[in-house]
Scaffold this active site. Structure first.
Site, PDB file in Angstrom:
ATOM      1  N   ASN A   1      42.196   0.733  16.356  1.00 11.37           N
ATOM      2  CA  ASN A   1      43.134   1.239  17.358  1.00 11.37           C
ATOM      3  C   ASN A   1      43.810   2.495  16.834  1.00 11.37           C
ATOM      4  O   ASN A   1      43.538   2.937  15.725  1.00 11.37           O
ATOM      5  CB  ASN A   1      44.151   0.154  17.726  1.00 11.37           C
ATOM      6  CG  ASN A   1      44.893  -0.327  16.496  1.00 11.37           C
ATOM      7  OD1 ASN A   1      45.610   0.436  15.871  1.00 11.37           O
ATOM      8  ND2 ASN A   1      44.683  -1.584  16.130  1.00 11.37           N
TER       9      ASN A   1
ATOM     10  N   ASP B   1      42.990  -7.640  17.525  1.00  8.53           N
ATOM     11  CA  ASP B   1      43.059  -9.033  17.944  1.00  8.53           C
ATOM     12  C   ASP B   1      41.716  -9.746  17.787  1.00  8.53           C
ATOM     13  O   ASP B   1      41.658 -10.959  17.626  1.00  8.53           O
ATOM     14  CB  ASP B   1      43.506  -9.128  19.405  1.00  8.53           C
ATOM     15  CG  ASP B   1      44.969  -8.735  19.546  1.00  8.53           C
ATOM     16  OD1 ASP B   1      45.746  -9.113  18.643  1.00  8.53           O
ATOM     17  OD2 ASP B   1      45.324  -8.044  20.502  1.00  8.53           O
TER      18      ASP B   1
ATOM     19  N   LYS C   1      22.625  -0.786   9.585  1.00 11.17           N
ATOM     20  CA  LYS C   1      23.072  -0.073  10.788  1.00 11.17           C
ATOM     21  C   LYS C   1      22.248  -0.532  12.003  1.00 11.17           C
ATOM     22  O   LYS C   1      21.012  -0.583  11.932  1.00 11.17           O
ATOM     23  CB  LYS C   1      22.897   1.423  10.569  1.00 11.17           C
ATOM     24  CG  LYS C   1      23.455   2.235  11.694  1.00 11.17           C
ATOM     25  CD  LYS C   1      23.265   3.717  11.466  1.00 11.17           C
ATOM     26  CE  LYS C   1      23.656   4.430  12.746  1.00 11.17           C
ATOM     27  NZ  LYS C   1      23.225   5.806  12.749  1.00 11.17           N
TER      28      LYS C   1
ATOM     29  N   ASP D   1      46.325 -14.748  13.622  1.00 11.73           N
ATOM     30  CA  ASP D   1      47.597 -14.054  13.879  1.00 11.73           C
ATOM     31  C   ASP D   1      48.417 -14.097  12.579  1.00 11.73           C
ATOM     32  O   ASP D   1      48.969 -15.137  12.208  1.00 11.73           O
ATOM     33  CB  ASP D   1      48.349 -14.721  15.033  1.00 11.73           C
ATOM     34  CG  ASP D   1      49.529 -13.862  15.466  1.00 11.73           C
ATOM     35  OD1 ASP D   1      50.256 -13.359  14.571  1.00 11.73           O
ATOM     36  OD2 ASP D   1      49.719 -13.680  16.681  1.00 11.73           O
ATOM     37  N   ILE D   2      48.475 -12.966  11.908  1.00 11.55           N
ATOM     38  CA  ILE D   2      49.089 -12.906  10.578  1.00 11.55           C
ATOM     39  C   ILE D   2      50.570 -13.269  10.648  1.00 11.55           C
ATOM     40  O   ILE D   2      51.074 -14.104   9.893  1.00 11.55           O
ATOM     41  CB  ILE D   2      48.909 -11.486   9.986  1.00 11.55           C
ATOM     42  CG1 ILE D   2      47.413 -11.172   9.884  1.00 11.55           C
ATOM     43  CG2 ILE D   2      49.605 -11.357   8.627  1.00 11.55           C
ATOM     44  CD1 ILE D   2      47.085  -9.717   9.665  1.00 11.55           C
TER      45      ILE D   2
ATOM     46  N   LYS E   1      56.537 -13.206  22.864  1.00 11.57           N
ATOM     47  CA  LYS E   1      56.016 -13.164  21.482  1.00 11.57           C
ATOM     48  C   LYS E   1      57.057 -13.659  20.479  1.00 11.57           C
ATOM     49  O   LYS E   1      56.714 -14.309  19.494  1.00 11.57           O
ATOM     50  CB  LYS E   1      55.608 -11.736  21.102  1.00 11.57           C
ATOM     51  CG  LYS E   1      54.306 -11.324  21.735  1.00 11.57           C
ATOM     52  CD  LYS E   1      53.910  -9.895  21.449  1.00 11.57           C
ATOM     53  CE  LYS E   1      52.800  -9.518  22.418  1.00 11.57           C
ATOM     54  NZ  LYS E   1      52.457  -8.116  22.390  1.00 11.57           N
TER      55      LYS E   1
ATOM     56  N   LYS F   1      55.653 -16.706  18.416  1.00  8.84           N
ATOM     57  CA  LYS F   1      55.345 -16.481  16.991  1.00  8.84           C
ATOM     58  C   LYS F   1      56.474 -16.947  16.069  1.00  8.84           C
ATOM     59  O   LYS F   1      56.430 -16.711  14.874  1.00  8.84           O
ATOM     60  CB  LYS F   1      55.055 -14.989  16.760  1.00  8.84           C
ATOM     61  CG  LYS F   1      53.887 -14.459  17.588  1.00  8.84           C
ATOM     62  CD  LYS F   1      53.403 -13.095  17.129  1.00  8.84           C
ATOM     63  CE  LYS F   1      52.393 -12.555  18.131  1.00  8.84           C
ATOM     64  NZ  LYS F   1      51.417 -11.643  17.541  1.00  8.84           N
TER      65      LYS F   1
HETATM   66  N1  CTP Z   1      50.207  -9.432  14.781  1.00  5.92           N
HETATM   67  C1  CTP Z   1      49.673 -10.037  13.659  1.00  5.92           C
HETATM   68  N2  CTP Z   1      48.402 -10.505  13.667  1.00  5.92           N
HETATM   69  C2  CTP Z   1      47.647 -10.396  14.781  1.00  5.92           C
HETATM   70  C3  CTP Z   1      48.165  -9.783  15.959  1.00  5.92           C
HETATM   71  C4  CTP Z   1      49.467  -9.308  15.899  1.00  5.92           C
HETATM   72  O1  CTP Z   1      50.358 -10.124  12.629  1.00  5.92           O
HETATM   73  N3  CTP Z   1      46.401 -10.851  14.775  1.00  5.92           N
HETATM   74  C5  CTP Z   1      51.602  -8.981  14.763  1.00  5.92           C
HETATM   75  C6  CTP Z   1      51.788  -7.475  14.822  1.00  5.92           C
HETATM   76  O2  CTP Z   1      51.895  -6.926  13.525  1.00  5.92           O
HETATM   77  C7  CTP Z   1      53.089  -7.351  15.595  1.00  5.92           C
HETATM   78  C8  CTP Z   1      53.104  -8.564  16.509  1.00  5.92           C
HETATM   79  O3  CTP Z   1      52.205  -9.487  15.911  1.00  5.92           O
HETATM   80  O4  CTP Z   1      54.199  -7.447  14.754  1.00  5.92           O
HETATM   81  C9  CTP Z   1      52.739  -8.318  17.933  1.00  5.92           C
HETATM   82  O5  CTP Z   1      51.553  -7.589  18.000  1.00  5.92           O
HETATM   83  P1  CTP Z   1      50.922  -7.208  19.417  1.00  5.92           P
HETATM   84  O6  CTP Z   1      49.605  -6.537  19.188  1.00  5.92           O
HETATM   85  O7  CTP Z   1      51.937  -6.518  20.264  1.00  5.92           O
HETATM   86  O8  CTP Z   1      50.725  -8.652  20.022  1.00  5.92           O
HETATM   87  P2  CTP Z   1      49.522  -9.624  20.132  1.00  5.92           P
HETATM   88  O9  CTP Z   1      49.922 -10.907  19.514  1.00  5.92           O
HETATM   89  O10 CTP Z   1      48.280  -8.999  19.627  1.00  5.92           O
HETATM   90  O11 CTP Z   1      49.453  -9.859  21.701  1.00  5.92           O
HETATM   91  P3  CTP Z   1      48.777  -8.957  22.860  1.00  5.92           P
HETATM   92  O12 CTP Z   1      47.682  -8.158  22.193  1.00  5.92           O
HETATM   93  O13 CTP Z   1      48.303  -9.954  23.817  1.00  5.92           O
HETATM   94  O14 CTP Z   1      49.876  -8.111  23.422  1.00  5.92           O
END
Ligand code: CTP
Length: 399
Positions: A211, A279, A289, A307-308, A339, A343
């Protein structure tokens, strides 16, 4: 906070710009507040302000030469560098910034900056065009990255008739910044772990999913926490940014690497999830490749990444405070609140992304949400916002 400066040892460096006359006022008010001030002038500064004035106001001989046998016989330059609890250069010209960024040591002031273990602060002052110059801005970024604290410049009418950014910050504002810097620090001795930047999820040896995250917000937070006295570990995905000085860097690539690094550093007081974690990742990573003619590349099967932040927040060794960020393109606050509870975070910082906002920019607009309230932290540079986040944190979730 009047007592903070009492008997504190400050070197005031003055370089050659029209704002040098304000140095006299600064010396006067610092000594009045009880500080011991030794003034060091650059060669050019002497064209703007006399050593005698500053000697009379500071009560110490003014130093201006690196190779002065008489001064060296008293307090040598290394001794002077060790004596200082803080060095402030005000005004700092564009030339001074360039020389500091280059690590020069061919006059007393630059040598002191190289030789001191004390924090160094600068208050730039110059013509607005000189300030905007790419070379000055690059030097500024280098100095910040190396841990030098920069005050101003302020905007307004300039001595040369121009209007814009380049005026030296007023002596009273500099004095209170020095008081803040010498006061006991907000996060002294605390351990802070921050994730930053994007992750990259390999498809094959040459391709990946990722991203637009630049990592700037997480790196700014790492610098602000370091400056507030914390021991900082910055777990970063691939970015174009240099690891800040004084921060322990852990470079990772994928979300799984980042999770591993986060769990390995879970023993901390504050965990900040600032990374834009992918995600999903491809279910299979091709060893070679992928070739258009040989494989069907129109579809890649994805599986969800861990989800870390949620894992850290629900861990048996949960850090005392866990906060995250939410990047949203619509209904930002509602999604962020979801969230926050899903979380199990203490607070979440919300930014609106898309339309060129936030990602990769130096500026950002943030809201702070916790179970009790939503606060608008306003629109500002990521560096200023990082400081606001830490002071809001200290107010609502003291470590
Ligand atoms: N985060 C994380 N690990 C993941 C996804 C997100 O630690 N696999 C953490 C990001 O560092 C951030 C928070 O969760 O602090 C929210 O990230 P965001 O991308 O906005 O949310 P998602 O949980 O990915 O939800 P969505 O993509 O559906 O908005």
């Amino acid at each position: 906070m009047g007592y903070v400066l009492s008997n504190r040892r400050v070197i005031l460096g003055v370089t050659g710009g029209i704002a040098a006359y304000k140095a006299a006022e600064l010396v006067r008010s610092l000594t009045k507040a009880g500080a011991q001030v030794q003034v060091v002038l650059s060669e050019a500064a002497k064209a703007f302000v006399t050593p005698l004035t500053l000697q009379a106001l500071s009560g110490h001989p003014v130093r201006d030469s690196l190779l002065d046998p008489e001064a060296e016989a008293g307090m040598g330059h290394i001794e002077l560098a060790r004596w200082a609890e803080l060095i402030l250069i005000a005004p700092a010209t564009a030339d001074c910034m360039a020389r500091l960024a280059a690590g020069r040591g061919d006059d007393l002031l630059t040598t002191l900056v190289l030789a001191t273990p004390a924090p160094v602060h600068i208050a730039p002052a110059m013509n607005q065009q000189m300030w905007a110059q790419a070379s000055t801005q690059a030097n500024l970024a280098t100095l910040i990255q190396r841990g030098i604290t920069v005050h101003g410049p302020d905007a307004g009418e300039q001595a040369c008739g121009d209007v814009g950014l380049g005026r030296m910050r007023q002596p009273e504002a500099l004095q209170s910044a020095i008081e803040d810097a010498l006061a006991p620090r907000l996060f002294e001795g605390k351990r802070v772990v921050i994730t930053a930047g994007p992750t990259r999820e390999a498809i094959d040896p040459v391709r990946y999913l990722s991203n637009h995250s630049s990592g700037k917000m997480g790196y700014a937070l790492a610098c602000a926490a370091r400056d507030a006295g914390a021991r900082v570990t910055l777990i970063s995905g691939p970015t174009a940014l240099a690891m800040p000085e004084g921060v322990t860097g852990v470079s990772v690539t994928s979300a799984e690497d980042m999770l591993h690094a986060a769990l390995g550093n879970i023993e901390c007081d504050l965990f900040v999830g600032c990374a834009a974690v992918s995600d999903y990742r491809p279910r299979l990573v091709a060893e070679q490749k992928l070739k258009k003619g040989q494989q069907d590349l129109s579809q890649i099967e994805l599986i969800e990444n861990p989800d870390i932040l949620a894992q850290v927040a629900s861990h048996a060794q949960r850090p005392k405070v866990v906060i995250g960020f939410a990047a949203e393109t619509h209904q930002a606050l509602a999604h962020a609140r979801d969230k926050l509870s899903r979380k199990q975070l203490d607070a979440i910082l919300v930014n609106e992304v898309g339309d060129g906002q936030a990602f990769g920019q130096d500026d950002n607009r943030l809201h702070w949400c916790d179970a009790q309230q939503t606060l608008d932290l306003g629109q500002a540079s990521k560096i200023v916002l990082a400081q606001k986040i830490l002071s809001t944190l200290q107010e609502h979730f003291p470590l």
